[in-house]
Write an enzyme that holds these catalytic residues in place. Structure first.
Site, PDB file in Angstrom:
ATOM      1  N   ARG E 100       0.814  -1.221   0.000  1.00  0.00           N
ATOM      2  CA  ARG E 100       0.000   0.000   0.000  1.00  0.00           C
ATOM      3  C   ARG E 100       0.846   1.269   0.000  1.00  0.00           C
ATOM      4  NH1 ARG E 100      -3.858   0.128  -2.259  1.00  0.00           N
ATOM      5  NH2 ARG E 100      -3.090   2.047  -3.145  1.00  0.00           N
ATOM      6  N   LYS E 135       1.675  25.505  -4.540  1.00  0.00           N
ATOM      7  CA  LYS E 135       0.417  24.926  -4.052  1.00  0.00           C
ATOM      8  C   LYS E 135       0.528  23.402  -4.051  1.00  0.00           C
ATOM      9  CE  LYS E 135      -2.323  28.891  -5.517  1.00  0.00           C
ATOM     10  NZ  LYS E 135      -3.420  29.424  -6.372  1.00  0.00           N
ATOM     11  N   LYS E 167       3.877  39.343  -4.777  1.00  0.00           N
ATOM     12  CA  LYS E 167       2.469  39.074  -5.044  1.00  0.00           C
ATOM     13  C   LYS E 167       1.602  40.258  -4.601  1.00  0.00           C
ATOM     14  CE  LYS E 167       1.424  34.886  -5.411  1.00  0.00           C
ATOM     15  NZ  LYS E 167       0.987  33.493  -5.301  1.00  0.00           N
ATOM     16  N   GLU E 197       3.799  40.208  -9.625  1.00  0.00           N
ATOM     17  CA  GLU E 197       2.452  39.862 -10.076  1.00  0.00           C
ATOM     18  C   GLU E 197       1.732  41.148 -10.496  1.00  0.00           C
ATOM     19  OE1 GLU E 197       0.789  36.473  -7.598  1.00  0.00           O
ATOM     20  OE2 GLU E 197      -0.737  37.994  -7.243  1.00  0.00           O
ATOM     21  N   ASP E 218      -1.567  38.037 -13.697  1.00  0.00           N
ATOM     22  CA  ASP E 218      -2.380  37.318 -12.725  1.00  0.00           C
ATOM     23  C   ASP E 218      -3.844  37.320 -13.100  1.00  0.00           C
ATOM     24  OD1 ASP E 218      -3.109  36.046 -10.358  1.00  0.00           O
ATOM     25  OD2 ASP E 218      -3.373  37.957  -9.315  1.00  0.00           O
TER      26      ASP E 218
END
Lengths: 281, 281, 281, 281, 281, 281
Positions: E100, E135, E167, E197, E218
């Site tokens: 597994r 992410k 950002k 961004e 963006d």
């Protein structure tokens, strides 16, 4: 793949080596030349059931890999005073450096297996199984419960997440046996049975009525157990626990309970006396 | 800053919590509502010398910090059956989840302190100190040796790097007591004494001649010790070890040895019987 | 089993590899084909005493095991500019990926061994030993003290638990030299000597009177040491520390002190200049 | 959130505490009563640029939290002999137990900041930046590169994954500067510049032709740099490295290179001399 | 040396084994005799791009080393339903115990590689590269970004320390695009480009004026991108991000952006369906 | 005490922070002044069932403790686009540094809870429970199975040691269903039920005859399930698994099975789209 291959056990072996070695084996460095080679034998100084012989091989692997290891008995073997458990050969410095850690594991695990075997022997011929508890030495549960199996015992839960055992304190917080059992049954994962601790026959009745699949008969006398077991009559697994020692375990088993669980197997088993003898080659 | 503040001990507490909790306390989650609060008391079920009460506070801190802890006794205190060691209050779920881990530490460390105290009491009035050994449960040495101190005992080496103790196997590899002691003395760090294990009076003589500063009289009978101690006559610290139990420890102490070391203090001390009682508020 | 086999050292090697590699060696992946194989040599760019050559083998083992390693010198060997310390062969990608970590260990440990050897050489012919201190780089103490030994130095304490050294701040807290030494003697484990830091001859007298077994003569001038050493007259081990540099170490040794301890051995030893040269095959 | 809040740094602090404390501070336990409280000051014994004062607070938090910490200067502050860096108050036992670990961090990081500041001062008025390298002490890179910033320096790569620097060995394996640079440009993540080490003007020409965005002028003399920099003429960032010391750094900077990188900032910075003084309250 | 040799990946493998094995594989222990040996095949149940086949070998090494592993395909290979990825042979108990964990790695990494390949295929023939983001699933970033590369994608930053990406939240805190870019350019390590961004063409103008070396466009529509890309005109690297899915990725690529970054590659890639079949021998 | 208080989860949070931060948040350090404070909101960009909001508080605690956290919804709450999950306030640098790690946990766990809830909704009104499997992302099992519970699902086994599930490969190795079930029943801990995977009605008959307490009906069609469930007739718990998706789950539930287990809940749940908005104060 055995229990000693588990990464968590490997971490414990390393912790134990660090704990004993610190910055290294000073006495050995000062007194033994690096070129001296030898054989060594780990021998029993008393009768015992052995558990943990594979630890020697694993510790030697962690500690540099220079030692050859030959197990002379397997786990579960009975040994008598003077019997050799494991033979080793390699640099004397390495042999001396791993001696104590190795023995500490072996003497503790063998102590548990030996005590377990005595309980198992005591109930020989009954249908009762001897089981351990969660009363283990912190950090050693996987190995201690392995030693219980080696001694012929059965394992109870490993953790709080792999079994449902409603104890007295839960019953207090839940508002009674019936409420606690009902709540557990409603939410229990489908592979787990719901077990509940009962101190009286009335609680046993409540537990059965609420659908308990196993009942721990807590600190009951043999007389109480003699009443409880036929009352349950196979509708639930029965487990006796609390105050059971070698002297009374057979009487308890004779009541017909399925399981007798004994905390002392893991929290109070005396170490088996072992030593390592170095022989130059 | 106490022994429970050591980062290594903190790691052990976390290991123990992980070991017992796994993915969390299933029975408690199923049977106890999160809103139920309570008090709990950790009580003795037998007489004992307590060791490790601060563990409770530390474990509660690791496990989310919702529980208030009040130690009712300090380490080293004698308790009788029914005495409260620690009182706790907080969410019942949290109290139940840390119960077993907490008790496992307390019962083991108190077991060691209690057994140590019995040995210490047995030699009361002599000038002899009771000491531990490196025969400890893997991973718990720092705490176990702390418990020995709490019981009134003295600590021997903690590791292979913080003391020089030439044992029989070293003597074999070094080619004799004299050679081993001489080598150790030549290289020993200046803060450490050179101790050597001797099995005969001849070895004792060799050790003294070679400048040993401490002599472990290994597995000697009381009669042998009665000869060895005056022969050493204060020229080295004397330590008796091997086969010493509660029944004979006073006789050994009466021989005048400085130190008696007992492996059983840490490897075979029975757990003290404790329990936690939950009381709703 | 050597110091590089200690599990704690293995952890440090892994930490160092993680620290340098992160998600992997980007430049190498982009510029070197996986099929390119090569030989590499770690060479000295200056004269030095080498320490840590076994690190190369251990790092290569952790990092996938594709590299063959041949040590050309042993720890403690003197090397000159251009000498090869270690020869390696294997995939060029692997060789390049472990280059910096390997050199960082080797250059630091060899720096310590080299500086230590200079101090040891400076006191050649006296009976004085050069020792290290606990003034080490965090996380590297075991290896740094190993490098001191390789350079011919002696190790002082490894930790706060393996020696008794009463320093000025302890004396302040204990209420004087006599009180501090007496307290330490009463509780000291039997294998450890009690050492105390003294700044004046009056303190030396107090220390001796209280039974100190070693005296650290703290920041004393050569003139003060010339008075202190004969005053102690062998009743305690003598150690000089504070402000001792290569320029004055011989004069200090000539005062007859047993030990000179030098923090700079570990906290300020300049790295030895080494490099790795890749040769295609 | 600062660098000392990184979990990886927290691990290093714990490792360092374990390394120094082992089973606990024996001398302090024997000589100082638990009830003694005090103040302590960490003071400079020499002029320095301070780095790492927040370490004290973090170590005290790990070690039980009984000590109050007041930083008297911030990182980057210049201090003179006798200046107080940090004031502490709490139980004398705790203060003594964390003294050495705390000082070991502070003296090492301040040593790096101090040496860096000397290099930065030496190039004052030029447009050149002083940068560190990956030649760091294993396990301390994040903190050492922080100390470089505190000293006014710039950080080069942190690891092998966060920058592209084609070194001589890569060029060997790739088959030349042009091939290596081209391969790197083709695969480089879009946020990273491609830098290449060049030892000759011919290699510089190749590098520029292949599109290198930064050129490390490796072990070039001032005269060579005087040729190389105008030849590059701003088409790539220029970095000088190799053999640059305080005595020649200004001459190198005067050649107009953008960056001078110095391994000694981290691998050979002498520790700053600090001590802790305990004052009873 | 590959990504699976990184010590941090080794730690993840051990964590995963501990997580799945706990105290060991109970079902296998109860139902399969230790002497049963077998072969096993890991097979695809669907078409996919494979990533992570080397994990099998590493996990088997951690788990006791009794299993022989033969990779039948390499990472990046396309497989169809029924294809064998890896063949194993050894004790049936061991094969079942690692099944597994092994599949969990392989199915997740192959899922990422497969999804990445679909995006890469969709932009085939354009000059645009498909890149990942930060992410990722906590703890798996290095492996997930490796799987992206295997699928033909490019890696964006690995961490917050190896790239500069300003950002929207940074712009808010810095007081605008121009201020943020200027500050970043002033302090950026020389090997890193400054990316910012931008949500509007006005922000793009500000970014270029301030010297941004890369611009993340963006959440722009294809129409906005069609305006932005020629406006930037190669003065900065262009990256499109936000709301880009397989259905529109080619249209986005056709706008001429250099990079398209897609969070879903790592946070939402469905697992590839694989299974292991045991065959007795 | 909740799942986020488990020491093992704490380790995962630290691993995730290290993984994302490396040596620290470079962009934020360069562009945001340390004195800037702000508020931030974590908002949903789509409808979802939230899981993991407590992660934010825990991560902030690990990362220096300067941020105040206010959960606006609890785990299990349904949110719509624009809803605020968590509000934070503190230094802007700290808020930006923990943004991505926090979101990565929240988006993954909420994705699992959301997908689980869709399956649970689809079987609403039946008596069937939706359960997870061991097909989880390595390292995240405890949290992923928590998210399944939050979504209304039930947990299957956590590990190989806390349940008995005889799968096809075990049956192969054991020599058939009957042999495997019998062996498991003989040795099973008393709190665990024996479950066996069956692919045909004949196997179901064998399983029941051998005493299986739960039967996993493996990859059966709805038609096969319609035969199997009444055949079992409550003599064992019934579980359907294999190829069950949202489109057919209700039909499967309608067959009367007790449990439907779905690997996709944990291995293929798409992340929920969330973002953090910084607002200056």
């Amino acid at each position: 793949m055995d229990v000693f291959d588990l990464p968590a056990v490997d971490d414990l072996l390393k912790t134990a080596l660090n704990e004993d070695l610190g910055a290294g084996d000073l006495t050995t460095r000062l007194t033994v030349a690096p070129t001296v080679a030898g054989r060594a034998e780990i021998r029993a100084k008393q009768s015992a059931i052995v558990a943990g012989v594979l630890v020697v091989r694993k510790i030697c692997a962690v500690a540099g890999g220079e030692i050859e290891v030959a197990e002379r008995v397997g786990d579960g073997a009975p040994v008598a005073k003077g019997d050799v458990l494991v033979a080793l050969s390699g640099p004397a410095q390495a042999l001396l450096s791993i001696e104590r850690v190795t023995l500490n594991f072996l003497q503790h695990l063998s102590g548990i297996a030996t005590l377990t075997a005595r309980f198992v022997d005591a109930v020989q011929g009954t249908r009762c199984r001897i089981a351990d508890t969660r009363k283990t030495i912190p950090g050693l549960r996987v190995l201690e419960k392995y030693a219980v199996r080696i001694g012929g015992g059965a394992n109870h839960r490993f953790r709080l997440d792999d079994g449902i055992l409603i104890k007295n304190n839960h019953i207090t917080a839940a508002g009674g046996v019936a409420a606690a059992v009902a709540a557990a049954r409603a939410g229990a994962p489908h592979g787990l049975k719901v077990e509940v601790e009962c101190r009286t026959l009335a609680e046993v009745d409540d537990a059965l009525a609420a659908g308990a699949e196993a009942i721990l008969l807590d600190n009951m006398s043999v007389e109480q157990l003699q009443q409880a077991v036929p009352r349950i009559a196979g509708r639930a697994v029965t487990e006796a626990s609390g105050g059971i020692i070698l002297e009374n375990v057979r009487a308890v088993a004779a009541t017909g309970v399925d399981i007798i669980s004994v905390g002392a197997l893991t929290h109070s088993a005396p170490a088996v006396d072992l030593h390592m003898i170095l022989l130059l080659t």
